[in-house]
Design a protein around this motif. Structure first.
Motif, PDB file in Angstrom:
ATOM      1  N   VAL A  25       0.853  -1.183   0.000  1.00  0.00           N
ATOM      2  CA  VAL A  25       0.000   0.000   0.000  1.00  0.00           C
ATOM      3  C   VAL A  25       0.896   1.243   0.000  1.00  0.00           C
ATOM      4  CG1 VAL A  25      -1.743   1.307   1.266  1.00  0.00           C
ATOM      5  CG2 VAL A  25      -1.836  -1.197   1.238  1.00  0.00           C
ATOM      6  N   PRO A  26       0.769   2.126  -0.990  1.00  0.00           N
ATOM      7  CA  PRO A  26       1.595   3.339  -1.004  1.00  0.00           C
ATOM      8  C   PRO A  26       1.363   4.160   0.272  1.00  0.00           C
ATOM      9  CG  PRO A  26       0.461   3.045  -3.109  1.00  0.00           C
ATOM     10  CD  PRO A  26      -0.134   2.047  -2.158  1.00  0.00           C
ATOM     11  N   HIS A  27       2.449   4.512   0.911  1.00  0.00           N
ATOM     12  CA  HIS A  27       2.320   5.260   2.161  1.00  0.00           C
ATOM     13  C   HIS A  27       3.540   6.132   2.380  1.00  0.00           C
ATOM     14  CE1 HIS A  27       4.735   1.755   3.290  1.00  0.00           C
ATOM     15  NE2 HIS A  27       5.151   2.449   4.343  1.00  0.00           N
ATOM     16  N   LYS A  28       3.399   7.101   3.256  1.00  0.00           N
ATOM     17  CA  LYS A  28       4.513   7.952   3.651  1.00  0.00           C
ATOM     18  C   LYS A  28       4.373   8.269   5.133  1.00  0.00           C
ATOM     19  CE  LYS A  28       4.369  12.368   2.531  1.00  0.00           C
ATOM     20  NZ  LYS A  28       4.224  13.646   1.794  1.00  0.00           N
ATOM     21  N   LEU A  29       5.500   8.493   5.781  1.00  0.00           N
ATOM     22  CA  LEU A  29       5.501   8.868   7.186  1.00  0.00           C
ATOM     23  C   LEU A  29       5.534  10.381   7.295  1.00  0.00           C
ATOM     24  CD1 LEU A  29       8.028   6.238   8.617  1.00  0.00           C
ATOM     25  CD2 LEU A  29       5.551   6.048   8.341  1.00  0.00           C
ATOM     26  N   VAL A  30       4.677  10.908   8.157  1.00  0.00           N
ATOM     27  CA  VAL A  30       4.616  12.349   8.359  1.00  0.00           C
ATOM     28  C   VAL A  30       4.708  12.644   9.849  1.00  0.00           C
ATOM     29  CG1 VAL A  30       3.195  12.687   6.298  1.00  0.00           C
ATOM     30  CG2 VAL A  30       2.077  12.381   8.519  1.00  0.00           C
ATOM     31  N   SER A  31       4.905  13.902  10.167  1.00  0.00           N
ATOM     32  CA  SER A  31       4.877  14.339  11.562  1.00  0.00           C
ATOM     33  C   SER A  31       3.797  15.403  11.712  1.00  0.00           C
ATOM     34  CB  SER A  31       6.228  14.908  12.003  1.00  0.00           C
ATOM     35  OG  SER A  31       6.105  15.487  13.299  1.00  0.00           O
ATOM     36  N   VAL A  32       2.772  15.075  12.473  1.00  0.00           N
ATOM     37  CA  VAL A  32       1.683  16.033  12.664  1.00  0.00           C
ATOM     38  C   VAL A  32       2.134  17.258  13.449  1.00  0.00           C
ATOM     39  CG1 VAL A  32      -0.137  14.295  12.511  1.00  0.00           C
ATOM     40  CG2 VAL A  32       0.902  14.806  14.734  1.00  0.00           C
ATOM     41  N   TYR A  33       3.279  17.169  14.114  1.00  0.00           N
ATOM     42  CA  TYR A  33       3.760  18.281  14.921  1.00  0.00           C
ATOM     43  C   TYR A  33       4.500  19.326  14.080  1.00  0.00           C
ATOM     44  CZ  TYR A  33       3.108  14.598  18.405  1.00  0.00           C
ATOM     45  OH  TYR A  33       2.596  13.567  19.168  1.00  0.00           O
ATOM     46  N   ASP A  34       4.854  18.970  12.836  1.00  0.00           N
ATOM     47  CA  ASP A  34       5.590  19.910  11.999  1.00  0.00           C
ATOM     48  C   ASP A  34       4.690  21.060  11.559  1.00  0.00           C
ATOM     49  OD1 ASP A  34       7.793  18.327  12.235  1.00  0.00           O
ATOM     50  OD2 ASP A  34       7.684  17.474  10.207  1.00  0.00           O
ATOM     51  N   ASN A  35       5.281  22.228  11.448  1.00  0.00           N
ATOM     52  CA  ASN A  35       4.521  23.409  11.048  1.00  0.00           C
ATOM     53  C   ASN A  35       3.902  23.259   9.660  1.00  0.00           C
ATOM     54  OD1 ASN A  35       3.743  26.265  11.499  1.00  0.00           O
ATOM     55  ND2 ASN A  35       5.096  26.632   9.753  1.00  0.00           N
ATOM     56  N   ASP A  36       4.552  22.459   8.796  1.00  0.00           N
ATOM     57  CA  ASP A  36       4.071  22.305   7.420  1.00  0.00           C
ATOM     58  C   ASP A  36       3.290  21.018   7.205  1.00  0.00           C
ATOM     59  OD1 ASP A  36       6.119  20.455   7.617  1.00  0.00           O
ATOM     60  OD2 ASP A  36       7.019  20.955   5.668  1.00  0.00           O
ATOM     61  N   ILE A  37       2.614  20.519   8.246  1.00  0.00           N
ATOM     62  CA  ILE A  37       1.911  19.250   8.123  1.00  0.00           C
ATOM     63  C   ILE A  37       0.874  19.282   6.996  1.00  0.00           C
ATOM     64  CG2 ILE A  37       0.327  19.905   9.986  1.00  0.00           C
ATOM     65  CD1 ILE A  37       1.333  16.344   8.824  1.00  0.00           C
ATOM     66  N   ILE A  38       0.228  20.399   6.788  1.00  0.00           N
ATOM     67  CA  ILE A  38      -0.767  20.478   5.713  1.00  0.00           C
ATOM     68  C   ILE A  38      -0.085  20.260   4.367  1.00  0.00           C
ATOM     69  CG2 ILE A  38      -2.526  21.887   4.598  1.00  0.00           C
ATOM     70  CD1 ILE A  38      -3.241  20.979   7.431  1.00  0.00           C
ATOM     71  N   ASP A  39       1.092  20.856   4.177  1.00  0.00           N
ATOM     72  CA  ASP A  39       1.839  20.640   2.932  1.00  0.00           C
ATOM     73  C   ASP A  39       2.277  19.189   2.806  1.00  0.00           C
ATOM     74  OD1 ASP A  39       1.575  23.283   2.192  1.00  0.00           O
ATOM     75  OD2 ASP A  39       3.489  23.890   3.086  1.00  0.00           O
ATOM     76  N   GLN A  40       2.677  18.571   3.943  1.00  0.00           N
ATOM     77  CA  GLN A  40       3.104  17.177   3.895  1.00  0.00           C
ATOM     78  C   GLN A  40       1.988  16.259   3.408  1.00  0.00           C
ATOM     79  OE1 GLN A  40       5.178  15.558   7.366  1.00  0.00           O
ATOM     80  NE2 GLN A  40       5.773  17.622   8.003  1.00  0.00           N
ATOM     81  N   LEU A  41       0.753  16.660   3.598  1.00  0.00           N
ATOM     82  CA  LEU A  41      -0.379  15.809   3.242  1.00  0.00           C
ATOM     83  C   LEU A  41      -0.842  16.004   1.800  1.00  0.00           C
ATOM     84  CD1 LEU A  41      -2.462  16.137   6.530  1.00  0.00           C
ATOM     85  CD2 LEU A  41      -1.051  14.204   5.814  1.00  0.00           C
ATOM     86  N   ASN A  42      -0.177  16.885   1.055  1.00  0.00           N
ATOM     87  CA  ASN A  42      -0.540  17.077  -0.347  1.00  0.00           C
ATOM     88  C   ASN A  42      -0.401  15.760  -1.106  1.00  0.00           C
ATOM     89  OD1 ASN A  42      -1.163  19.784  -0.177  1.00  0.00           O
ATOM     90  ND2 ASN A  42       0.887  20.493  -0.760  1.00  0.00           N
ATOM     91  N   GLY A  43      -1.427  15.380  -1.820  1.00  0.00           N
ATOM     92  CA  GLY A  43      -1.399  14.145  -2.587  1.00  0.00           C
ATOM     93  C   GLY A  43      -1.801  12.914  -1.802  1.00  0.00           C
ATOM     94  N   CYS A  44      -2.054  13.055  -0.511  1.00  0.00           N
ATOM     95  CA  CYS A  44      -2.441  11.912   0.317  1.00  0.00           C
ATOM     96  C   CYS A  44      -3.965  11.762   0.317  1.00  0.00           C
ATOM     97  CB  CYS A  44      -1.941  12.079   1.751  1.00  0.00           C
ATOM     98  SG  CYS A  44      -0.141  12.037   1.895  1.00  0.00           S
ATOM     99  N   THR A  45      -4.407  10.525   0.365  1.00  0.00           N
ATOM    100  CA  THR A  45      -5.847  10.249   0.421  1.00  0.00           C
ATOM    101  C   THR A  45      -6.328   9.977   1.832  1.00  0.00           C
ATOM    102  OG1 THR A  45      -5.388   7.917  -0.053  1.00  0.00           O
ATOM    103  CG2 THR A  45      -5.923   9.345  -1.926  1.00  0.00           C
ATOM    104  N   ALA A  46      -5.397   9.703   2.752  1.00  0.00           N
ATOM    105  CA  ALA A  46      -5.798   9.369   4.116  1.00  0.00           C
ATOM    106  C   ALA A  46      -4.675   9.709   5.089  1.00  0.00           C
ATOM    107  CB  ALA A  46      -6.152   7.889   4.228  1.00  0.00           C
ATOM    108  N   LEU A  47      -5.057   9.960   6.342  1.00  0.00           N
ATOM    109  CA  LEU A  47      -4.105  10.185   7.439  1.00  0.00           C
ATOM    110  C   LEU A  47      -4.518   9.328   8.614  1.00  0.00           C
ATOM    111  CD1 LEU A  47      -1.854  11.661   9.033  1.00  0.00           C
ATOM    112  CD2 LEU A  47      -3.560  13.429   9.582  1.00  0.00           C
TER     113      LEU A  47
END
Length: 338
Positions: A25-47
């Motif tokens: 399943v295509p996935h990526k690791l993100v950090s919700v604490y980062d200031n740019d979390i909204i940008d990190q979620l670009n192109g993502c279908t789920a969190l």
């Protein structure tokens, strides 16, 4: 693309990551604490984020971020319906009362005068709780009117710490005595008496309200039913020795025949009404042996449920197979993104 906030080693996120790797399943690791979390979620279908009730950052951020993201096309776990009342017994009182769910009678007051008037008229014992806390933390039995009055005065005075480090230290000693806590854990608990805990140190005191719940005697166990989508599992938890609390006792049973199917039915019905993705219910009985909900929570200690021998579906049919609650969560979410 699935975004996963990778949290503590014992939370759900590592299971979600492993699931994605096993199933390509295509996935990526993100950090919700980062200031740019909204940008990190670009192109993502789920969190997916296993927000924690004892991480002060999660307490500040989780409900706001997930509510904001609910305005996008991104599918969420937990979604706002599942999360907004998490670790807040005040919210749960009103939520469950509003849908006429069978709950233990609860009494909340927001000024000292009204609270003291109730104390002077009611009977004892009553169960005192703070709105936050899990594993029976911040829960005690107010055995007398004088004890309840002291609690009221403190609630509208200096307040209560979100974590009682001395109570936690005593619990570590109890667990050590029954072989469920290493001695190192007792030492750590002793040190915490002096340096505190990150969550406690960064949290405000609980004050400005008082919460009591009716004490229902003759319950030597509770039944925890967890509903995840169209599946439910059960855990019977015995109360602690010389205590009334089952949460955190460490004495569990899983056999299917031990569970009251009325509890399972109620849990499914409430989850459906509330549109919750995952919710655990703690049930005890009133004097007429009718099941009552004590409280609910979307999160839980996953390791405790590994021995469950199977699950009920929403038609209350039993399925004898391996229980993988974190896989069910991500599978349900993936199904909604298709």
């Amino acid at each position: 693309m699935i975004a996963i906030h990778l949290g503590a080693k014992d939370d759900f996120s590592h299971d979600w990551k492993a699931y994605c790797e096993r199933n390509n399943v295509p996935h990526k690791l993100v950090s919700v604490y980062d200031n740019d979390i909204i940008d990190q979620l670009n192109g993502c279908t789920a969190l997916l984020w296993h927000a924690d009730n004892v991480d002060y950052r999660d307490q500040i951020l989780a409900k706001h971020l997930m509510q904001a993201l609910a305005n996008t096309e991104i599918k969420l776990f937990p979604n706002p319906d599942t999360l907004w009342h998490f670790d807040d017994k005040l919210a749960q009182k009103y939520l469950l009362e509003a849908i006429d769910a069978p709950i233990v009678r609860t009494f909340v007051f927001y000024d000292k005068k009204t609270a003291l008037e109730w104390v002077d008229k009611t009977t004892f014992p009553q169960v005192f709780k703070l709105r936050k806390g899990a594993g029976s933390n911040n829960v005690m039995l107010a055995k007398s009117r004088s004890h309840a009055r002291r609690l009221v005065k403190k609630a509208f005075g200096k307040g209560f710490p979100t974590l009682d480090m001395f109570a936690i230290f005593k619990e570590r000693i109890r667990l050590y005595q029954i072989g469920k806590e290493p001695f190192l854990g007792v030492i750590k608990g002793f040190v915490r008496l002096f340096i505190g805990d990150p969550f406690k140190n960064m949290s405000t005191v609980e004050k400005g309200y008082i919460y009591f719940q009716e004490f229902l005697p003759d319950n030597d166990y509770d039944q925890r039913i967890i509903v995840i989508g169209n599946r439910a599992i059960g855990l019977k938890r015995m109360v602690r020795e010389n205590d009334f609390r089952a949460s955190g006792s460490g004495t569990f049973f899983y056999e299917r025949e031990l569970f009251d199917m009325e509890c399972v039915r109620i849990a499914f019905a409430v989850s459906k009404r509330l549109k919750c993705q995952s919710l655990s219910y703690d049930f005890i009985y009133d004097g007429e042996r009718k099941p009552k909900i004590v409280e609910v929570s979307y999160g839980y200690n996953k390791k405790v449920y590994y021995p469950c021998p199977g699950y009920w579906d929403s038609n209350l049919e039993w399925h004898e197979e391996k229980v993988t609650t974190q896989d069910w969560i991500i599978e349900d979410l993936l199904n909604t993104t298709e």
